[in-house]
Each structure stands twice: as structure tokens, then as C-alpha cells.
Design an enzyme around this catalytic site. Structure first.
Site, mmCIF file in Angstrom:
data_model
loop_
_atom_site.group_PDB
_atom_site.id
_atom_site.type_symbol
_atom_site.label_atom_id
_atom_site.label_comp_id
_atom_site.label_asym_id
_atom_site.label_seq_id
_atom_site.Cartn_x
_atom_site.Cartn_y
_atom_site.Cartn_z
ATOM 1 C CB CYS A 133 -7.993 7.261 -2.921
ATOM 2 S SG CYS A 133 -7.583 5.981 -3.728
ATOM 3 C CB CYS A 136 -5.146 4.943 -2.397
ATOM 4 S SG CYS A 136 -5.636 5.435 -3.687
ATOM 5 C CG ASP A 137 -5.198 6.440 1.611
ATOM 6 O OD1 ASP A 137 -3.830 5.749 1.195
ATOM 7 O OD2 ASP A 137 -5.331 7.672 1.179
#
Ligand code: NAP
Length: 326
Positions: A133, A136-137
Site C-alpha cells: 500500500c 499507507c507507507d
């Protein structure tokens, strides 16, 4: 007992909820304890959902769908379904909290989960440099060299997004031709921070506690080489989430839940499926939403046929899923 329980909170689940709630079926929607909102929660700007000419952020679109579903009386529960009994006339849903719910019908809209490459280092270093992701990261990889694995729209989207943070993004693809749509390809190809590594498969992710590189094998001549980097984003597609229903619903050769023609009817009476979990081909937010509509209408017909929805009796077997107007 509920008339309908909807499992899944992506575009299919929430659209089914909007329609079912407007039909006074008072749906209960199980939204998952950690992944509520589905795949669009991990995406940035959605440019191709009709009605948003300027684009809309994935999480905002999902929040709007939920708001619309709740406005008409959908109850949303943030919990995980741990087991299902779909075989009887009354369907049983057991949640992680231990709570049990019963319903006359189920809409199964659990979507799909990111596919894994299936190599040792990938599992070992997941969360330590291996990610599925970018939104997300990506932030953790400021000014670093990283790789995105895959050649589809997801890989192009992730790679382009990650150039906001990383100093360099390699796109590792197993062929010399991308699967991604032209607009996504063009955007990635025009980005100076992106370098394509063709005809290459990742055969290992290197590093003890954190990613230090990847081992690549040339798919043409079989030669191997190491590429030093600190992050690997895997974007090689998704697999339908069917583990809850393996023994109870018929699946297709693609691993998706089998449905009857253009309807959402599964092999189990009273169980309807919608969204990515039935779709090996299109897998768009808007096609998932449309199939959520089909599921809710099929539920309405099914309940009417049982004589429970206050509507005239209909023979559900005669409905082709396209018989009702929105
Ligand atoms: P996809 O289209 O199935 O592409 C998967 C890519 O990963 C392919 O290039 C495939 O290679 C590669 N791949 C698969 N298994 C692999 C493995 N084991 N090792 C290495 N590479 C592997 O999946 P996706 O990109 O996630 O897209 C899925 C759907 O969502 C598509 O319909 C797409 O259009 C849509 N989507 C749309 C948008 C958008 O419009 N903004 C964004 C994201 C996704 P091959 O090409 O060699 O098969």
C-alpha cells in the site's frame, strides 16, 4: 433477525446498502474492524468515478457512500466475520466479538486482497520495507530508492504516487510490455524518477531486519542480479476474498464466487454476491457499485418471493437481475 446482512464495505457493499435501506430492508452492514471502506481506502485520487469531474480522494468517496447508506437506515458494524453458515433457510453470521447475527438473506461483498509474490523474503520483511500500500507507507521512504513490482494500473499508480517521496522508483515487470492503460502508462513513463526494469522477476527480497535490496532474474536469459534499495511495493493484482465461503458457495475457475448470469444469485438460495469477489475482469469502483445495486434488487425479489417484504409474490427463478428500475 435481519432481512439482509451485507458483508463488506467497499463500493459494492455500500451501494447494496443504499438500495436495500431505501427499500426499507433495514440492512446490517459488517464493515471489518481494520479494513473498513475496502480497496479505495488505499488509493489516492479517483479520477474515473462518474459525477466527480475534478476527481475525489478514495477515502472521501467511501465516506460519502457510507453517509448515504446510513442516511436511509443502514446500521454499520465495525467487526470481522469469522464464520458463516449459509446453508439453511436462516443464514448465520458469527463476528470476531463473539456476537451472532441471523438474516433471511446475505449480500457477500468482501472484495479482494493484494496478491503476494510468494517468496520467502517478502513474507519475512513484510512491514519492514515490503508493502502492499503506497498511500499507507510511502511516507517512510523519503529520498530513498525503492521498487514497485507489477505492470498493471495499480503498479503505475503506486509508482507515480511514490515519486512524491522517493528519490528513485524502479518498476520491475516480468515482460517488456505493460498491462496498464495508456493514460497511466504515459504518466509513469513521463516521470523522471521512474525507471523501468523489463523482463525481470523478483526471486528474493534481501535484508536481515529491513530491506536492503532485491534479487532479480532475467526472464529472457535467466541471469540473476541484485538491485540495492530500501523498499518494495508489491502491486501485482488482487485475489478475491472467498475463504469464508469455500465450502458453502460454488466458485469459478478464476476463484471468484459463481453467480448466475447477470444476476448476483450464488449457488446458495438467499445468498447474493457482488463486487470484486465475483469479478475477475473489470474490477472498477463503478462496476462494483453497479453490482451492489444488482445484489440489493435481487435480495428484494428474493424476500418478496418469500412473502416477507410486503411486496407481491414473485418466482425468484424467473428474475434475470435486470427486471427492476432503480
Ligand atoms: P492487473 O491489471 O491484473 O495487473 C497485474 C500486473 O502484475 C500485471 O502486469 C502482471 O503481469 C503482474 N503480475 C501478476 N502476477 C505476478 C507475479 N506473480 N509476479 C510478477 N508480476 C506479476 O492488476 P492491477 O494493476 O491491480 O489492476 C486490477 C484492476 O484494477 C484493473 O482492471 C485495473 O484497470 C484496475 N485499476 C484501475 C486504476 C485506475 O483506473 N485508476 C488503478 C488501479 C487499478 P503480466 O502483465 O505479465 O500479466
Amino acid at each position: 433477525m435481519r432481512q439482509v446482512i451485507i458483508i463488506g464495505s467497499g463500493p459494492a457493499g455500500f451501494t447494496a446498502a443504499i438500495y436495500a435501506a431505501r427499500a426499507n430492508l433495514e440492512p446490517l452492514l459488517i464493515a471489518s474492524s481494520v479494513e473498513a471502506g475496502g480497496e479505495l481506502m488505499n488509493t489516492t485520487e479517483v479520477e474515473n468515478f462518474p459525477g466527480f469531474p475534478e476527481g475525489i480522494m478514495g477515502p472521501e468517496l467511501m465516506a460519502k457512500m457510507q453517509e448515504q447508506a446510513e442516511r436511509f437506515g443502514t446500521e454499520v458494524l465495525y467487526d470481522d466475520v469469522v464464520s458463516l453458515d449459509l446453508t439453511g433457510d436462516i443464514k448465520k453470521v458469527v463476528l470476531g466479538s463473539g456476537a451472532e447475527h441471523e438474516a433471511e438473506s446475505i449480500v457477500f461483498a468482501t472484495g479482494s486482497a493484494p496478491r503476494k509474490i510468494g517468496i520467502e523474503g517478502e513474507t519475512r520483511l513484510s512491514g519492514h520495507g515490503v508493502s502492499y500500500c503506497a498511500t499507507c507507507d510511502g511516507f517512510f521512504f523519503r529520498e530513498q530508492q525503492i521498487a514497485v513490482v507489477g505492470g498493471g494500473d495499480s503498479a503505475m499508480e503506486e509508482a507515480t504516487f511514490l515519486t512524491k517521496f522517493a528519490s528513485k522508483v524502479y518498476v520491475i515487470h516480468r515482460r517488456d510490455e505493460l498491462r496498464a492503460s495508456k493514460i497511466m502508462q504515459d504518466r509513469a513513463r513521463a516521470n523522471e524518477k521512474i525507471e523501468f526494469v523489463w523482463n525481470s522477476e523478483v526471486i528474493d527480497v534481501l535484508g536481515d531486519d529491513a530491506v536492503t535490496g532485491i534479487l532479480l532474474r532475467d526472464t529472457v536469459d535467466g541471469s540473476e542480479r541484485e538491485l540495492p534499495l530500501t523498499g518494495v511495493f508489491v502491486a501485482i493484482g488482487n485475489d478475491p476474498r472467498t475463504h469464508l465461503v469455500h465450502q458453502q458457495l460454488e466458485l469459478t475457475e478464476h476463484g471468484t464466487v459463481w453467480v448466475d448470469g447477470r444476476t448476483s444469485r450464488t449457488s446458495q438460495p438467499g445468498v447474493f454476491a457482488a463486487g470484486d469477489v465475483v469479478d475477475p475482469t473489470y474490477r472498477q469502483a463503478v462496476t462494483a457499485a453497479a453490482s451492489g445495486t444488482t445484489a440489493a434488487l435481487d435480495v428484494e425479489h428474493y424476500l418478496a418471493a418469500r412473502g416477507d417484504a410486503g411486496a407481491p409474490e414473485v418466482d425468484a427463478s424467473e428474475i434475470d437481475g435486470l427486471t427492476d428500475a432503480a
